[in-house]
Design an enzyme around this catalytic site. Structure first.
Site, PDB file in Angstrom:
ATOM      1  N   PRO A 112       0.832  -1.203   0.000  1.00  0.00           N
ATOM      2  CA  PRO A 112       0.000   0.000   0.000  1.00  0.00           C
ATOM      3  C   PRO A 112       0.870   1.258   0.000  1.00  0.00           C
ATOM      4  CG  PRO A 112       0.139  -0.917   2.216  1.00  0.00           C
ATOM      5  CD  PRO A 112       0.848  -1.871   1.312  1.00  0.00           C
ATOM      6  N   LYS A 286       0.642  -4.663   9.935  1.00  0.00           N
ATOM      7  CA  LYS A 286       1.829  -4.244   9.164  1.00  0.00           C
ATOM      8  C   LYS A 286       2.681  -3.252   9.954  1.00  0.00           C
ATOM      9  CE  LYS A 286       2.989  -2.032   4.714  1.00  0.00           C
ATOM     10  NZ  LYS A 286       3.324  -0.627   4.925  1.00  0.00           N
ATOM     11  N   HIS A 310       8.038   0.778   6.971  1.00  0.00           N
ATOM     12  CA  HIS A 310       7.380   1.785   6.140  1.00  0.00           C
ATOM     13  C   HIS A 310       8.376   2.340   5.122  1.00  0.00           C
ATOM     14  CE1 HIS A 310       3.319   3.602   6.496  1.00  0.00           C
ATOM     15  NE2 HIS A 310       3.806   4.551   5.735  1.00  0.00           N
ATOM     16  N   GLY A 343      12.912  -2.579   0.912  1.00  0.00           N
ATOM     17  CA  GLY A 343      14.187  -2.720   0.216  1.00  0.00           C
ATOM     18  C   GLY A 343      14.214  -3.710  -0.932  1.00  0.00           C
TER      19      GLY A 343
HETATM   20  C1  LIG Z   1       5.615   6.822  -1.367  1.00  0.00           C
HETATM   21  C2  LIG Z   1       5.259   5.823  -0.311  1.00  0.00           C
HETATM   22  C3  LIG Z   1       4.015   5.895   0.306  1.00  0.00           C
HETATM   23  C4  LIG Z   1       3.665   4.946   1.274  1.00  0.00           C
HETATM   24  N1  LIG Z   1       2.408   4.981   1.824  1.00  0.00           N
HETATM   25  C5  LIG Z   1       2.015   3.985   2.660  1.00  0.00           C
HETATM   26  C6  LIG Z   1       0.670   3.918   3.109  1.00  0.00           C
HETATM   27  O1  LIG Z   1      -0.174   4.732   2.755  1.00  0.00           O
HETATM   28  N2  LIG Z   1       0.345   2.881   3.933  1.00  0.00           N
HETATM   29  C7  LIG Z   1       1.251   1.932   4.329  1.00  0.00           C
HETATM   30  O2  LIG Z   1       0.906   1.015   5.087  1.00  0.00           O
HETATM   31  N3  LIG Z   1       2.536   1.977   3.892  1.00  0.00           N
HETATM   32  C8  LIG Z   1       2.935   2.955   3.069  1.00  0.00           C
HETATM   33  N4  LIG Z   1       4.216   2.969   2.587  1.00  0.00           N
HETATM   34  C9  LIG Z   1       5.122   1.861   2.940  1.00  0.00           C
HETATM   35  C10 LIG Z   1       5.004   0.721   1.896  1.00  0.00           C
HETATM   36  O3  LIG Z   1       3.795   0.023   2.074  1.00  0.00           O
HETATM   37  C11 LIG Z   1       6.141  -0.310   1.998  1.00  0.00           C
HETATM   38  O4  LIG Z   1       6.120  -0.909   3.263  1.00  0.00           O
HETATM   39  C12 LIG Z   1       7.521   0.282   1.734  1.00  0.00           C
HETATM   40  O5  LIG Z   1       7.493   1.124   0.616  1.00  0.00           O
HETATM   41  C13 LIG Z   1       8.495  -0.847   1.526  1.00  0.00           C
HETATM   42  O6  LIG Z   1       9.755  -0.402   1.180  1.00  0.00           O
HETATM   43  P1  LIG Z   1      10.290  -0.317  -0.342  1.00  0.00           P
HETATM   44  O7  LIG Z   1       9.720   0.963  -0.870  1.00  0.00           O
HETATM   45  O8  LIG Z   1      11.753  -0.284  -0.194  1.00  0.00           O
HETATM   46  O9  LIG Z   1       9.753  -1.522  -1.066  1.00  0.00           O
HETATM   47  C14 LIG Z   1       4.594   3.933   1.653  1.00  0.00           C
HETATM   48  C15 LIG Z   1       5.846   3.892   1.026  1.00  0.00           C
HETATM   49  C16 LIG Z   1       6.174   4.808   0.054  1.00  0.00           C
HETATM   50  C17 LIG Z   1       7.524   4.700  -0.626  1.00  0.00           C
END
Ligand SMILES: Cc1cc2nc3c(=O)[nH]c(=O)nc-3n(C[C@H](O)[C@H](O)[C@H](O)COP(=O)(O)O)c2cc1C
Length: 418
Positions: A112, A286, A310, A343
Site C-alpha cells: 500500500p 503491518k 514503512h 528494500g
Molecule cells: C511513497 C510511499 C508511500 C507509502 N504509503 C504507505 C501507506 O499509505 N500505507 C502503508 O501502510 N505503507 C505505506 N508505505 C510503505 C510501503 O507500504 C512499503 O512498506 C515500503 O514502501 C516498503 O519499502 P520499499 O519501498 O523499499 O519496497 C509507503 C511507502 C512509500 C515509498
C-alpha cells in the site's frame, strides 16, 4: 541516466564498481520510452528520476531523519551470500506459491502506498491493473486517491485494503465494511505510522509550511509531461476519506495534515481485537520490527504479520525487517503468516527473504518506479522483471522449486565457513 553511486547502500556501491576502471566509459541505466529495453528495476528508477519533479521524488524516495533505516533496508541484503549447488536438474523451475490460500505465480504483493495521485492521475487503478496482469494482490492504501469501489472494478484483481485508524470509530468501521462489500480479500492494519515520521527532505521542499515553495513550483513547471498526466484535472484528493474531513480542511495539503493530526496515538491490541471482530477475512498487522511484538501477536487472532519499517520513512536507526526475519520465523513457526516489506529491488532479494522465512514480500518503491516510468505497463514490467530474475537465480542456485529454498543455502558475510 546515471544513478549516483551514493544513492545505494555501501556494500552494493563497492560491488557496482568492480567491473569499471577510473575513466571507463560511463555506464547508464536505460531511461528512455521503450519499455522493452528495461533490464532491471534500476532502469525504471532512472526513468522515474528523469520524469518526476523534485518534490515528487523526495516524497517517493526519502526516509526519516538521517535516513539510516532507509540505508539499512538495502545494506542488510548484501550481508547474506548464497552457496549455489551444481549438478542438479534445473530444467524446470517453479516459483508458484499460495497467498492466503489461493494460488499465486510468485510470492509478491504490491504494497500500500498513499498519495499515488502525485505520480500520475489514475495511479491506484494503474497499480491494480499491473498487479492484476501479473496475478498478484494489490493493497490499496487508506490514503490512496481513487475510491476503492472504482479500483475494485479492475478485471481479475486480487484487491486488499490497508487501514489507517484516525478520527472517530465510525471511520474505520465504515472503511472496513466498504472494503468487505467491494470484494477486498484481506485487510492490512498499518501500526507504525500513528505519528508521522520526520521526513525532513520531504518537508524542505515545502518550505512555506503546508504550501510548496516557489522553487518547487518552478521545478514542477519544468516537467510538462508530469503536469499533463498528473495535474490535468487539478490536485488529487483522498477520495476514500475526504467526506470525513471538515469542509474547511478539504484542500490537498490541508486535508493531509488534518488526517495526520487525527491519527490515533493510542492504537493498541484492543483496537486490533475490535477490528478482528468486524473483519472476518484474512487480517494482517503491518509495520512490526520488534520481536516482543511478534511474540505478542501470537496471542491475537490476526492471521499474519508484515515486518517492515514503512520503507525507512518512520523510525530512524531501526533494524531492517530482514535483520529480524529469521528469529521472527522461529517465534511464529507456522502459526501465522509472516510477510516482509522493505528494500526489495531484485529477484535475489525476494529469494533471500524467502530462504530466511518470509512467506510473501511486498514491493513499495520497485513497483512505484514502474508506475512513474510507464504507468500500468511499468508496474507489470517491474513485477515481471523481479520474477524473471528469480527464475534465473533459482537455476543459478541449483534449486528447482521455490518451495525447496531453505536457509542453509545462505551464509552471512561475517560468518563465512572456513
Ligand atoms: C511513497 C510511499 C508511500 C507509502 N504509503 C504507505 C501507506 O499509505 N500505507 C502503508 O501502510 N505503507 C505505506 N508505505 C510503505 C510501503 O507500504 C512499503 O512498506 C515500503 O514502501 C516498503 O519499502 P520499499 O519501498 O523499499 O519496497 C509507503 C511507502 C512509500 C515509498
Amino acid at each position: 541516466m546515471a544513478i549516483r553511486r551514493k544513492d545505494w547502500a555501501l556494500p552494493l556501491e563497492q560491488h557496482d564498481s568492480v567491473a569499471q576502471l577510473d575513466g571507463s566509459p560511463r555506464r547508464r541505466f536505460y531511461a528512455g520510452g521503450d519499455i522493452a529495453r528495461v533490464e532491471a528495476i534500476n532502469d525504471l528508477r532512472a526513468r522515474t528520476h528523469k520524469l518526476m519533479p523534485r518534490f515528487v521524488l523526495e516524497y517517493l524516495e526519502g526516509g526519516a531523519g538521517e535516513e539510516a533505516t532507509l540505508a539499512r533496508e538495502r545494506e542488510c541484503f548484501a550481508e547474506w551470500r548464497v552457496m549455489p549447488h551444481t549438478l542438479v536438474d534445473e530444467a524446470h523451475r517453479d516459483l508458484t506459491t499460495s497467498i492466503i490460500g489461493k494460488d499465486a505465480p510468485l510470492p509478491l504483493a504490491v504494497a500500500p502506498t498513499g498519495l499515488n495521485g502525485v505520480f500520475m492521475r489514475g495511479a491506484d487503478t494503474a497499480l491494480a491493473q499491473g498487479a492484476s496482469r501479473s496475478g498478484v494482490p494489490f493493497i490499496q492504501s487508506t490514503m490512496s486517491n481513487e475510491r476503492m469501489e472504482d479500483v475494485a472494478r479492475v478485471p481479475g484483481l486480487r484487491h486488499w485494503w490497508q487501514l489507517y485508524v484516525f478520527g472517530g470509530e465510525e471511520i474505520w468501521q465504515e472503511l472496513v465494511d466498504r472494503a468487505d462489500a467491494c470484494g477486498c480479500e484481506a485487510l492490512v492494519l498499518t501500526t507504525n505510522s500513528q505519528i508521522f515520521g520526520q521526513r525532513e527532505w520531504d518537508s524542505r521542499t515545502r518550505v512555506e509550511g503546508q504550501r510548496p515553495s516557489w522553487s518547487t513550483v518552478f521545478d514542477a513547471a519544468l516537467h510538462p509531461r508530469w503536469l499533463a498526466t498528473t495535474l490535468n484535472r487539478g490536485m488529487p484528493e483522498f477520495a476514500n476519506v475526504i467526506e470525513f474531513v471538515p469542509k474547511e480542511h478539504r484542500g490537498f495539503f490541508d486535508s493531509a495534515f488534518w488526517i495526520r493530526g487525527q491519527m490515533w496515538r493510542n492504537l493498541d491490541w484492543k483496537t486490533v481485537a475490535k477490528i478482528r471482530d468486524r473483519w472476518k477475512k484474512p487480517f494482517f498487522v503491518k509495520g512490526m520490527l520488534n520481536l516482543k511484538d511478534v511474540e505478542r501477536a501470537l496471542d491475537s487472532d490476526i492471521d499474519g504479520i508484515i515486518l517492515g519499517s514503512h520503507g525507512g520513512r518512520q523510525s530512524d536507526w531501526a533494524v531492517a525487517p530482514l535483520d529480524i526475519l529469521p528469529r521472527a520465523r522461529e517465534i511464529v513457526g507456522d502459526r501465522k503468516a509472516l510477510y516482509l516489506t522493505g528494500g526489495i529491488r531484485r529477484g535475489t532479494d525476494i529469494l533471500k527473504a524467502k530462504a530466511l522465512g518470509a512467506d510473501v514480500v511486498l514491493t513499495g518503491r520497485a513497483t512505484l518506479y514502474g508506475l512513474c516510468a510507464y504507468g500500468a505497463d511499468g508496474v507489470h514490467r517491474a513485477i515481471e522483471t523481479l520474477k524473471e530474475e528469480m527464475l534465473n537465480e533459482l537455476g543459478q542456485y541449483g534449486i528447482p522449486r521455490l518451495k525447496a529454498l531453505t536457509r542453509d543455502l545462505l551464509v552471512r558475510t561475517d560468518d563465512l565457513p572456513l
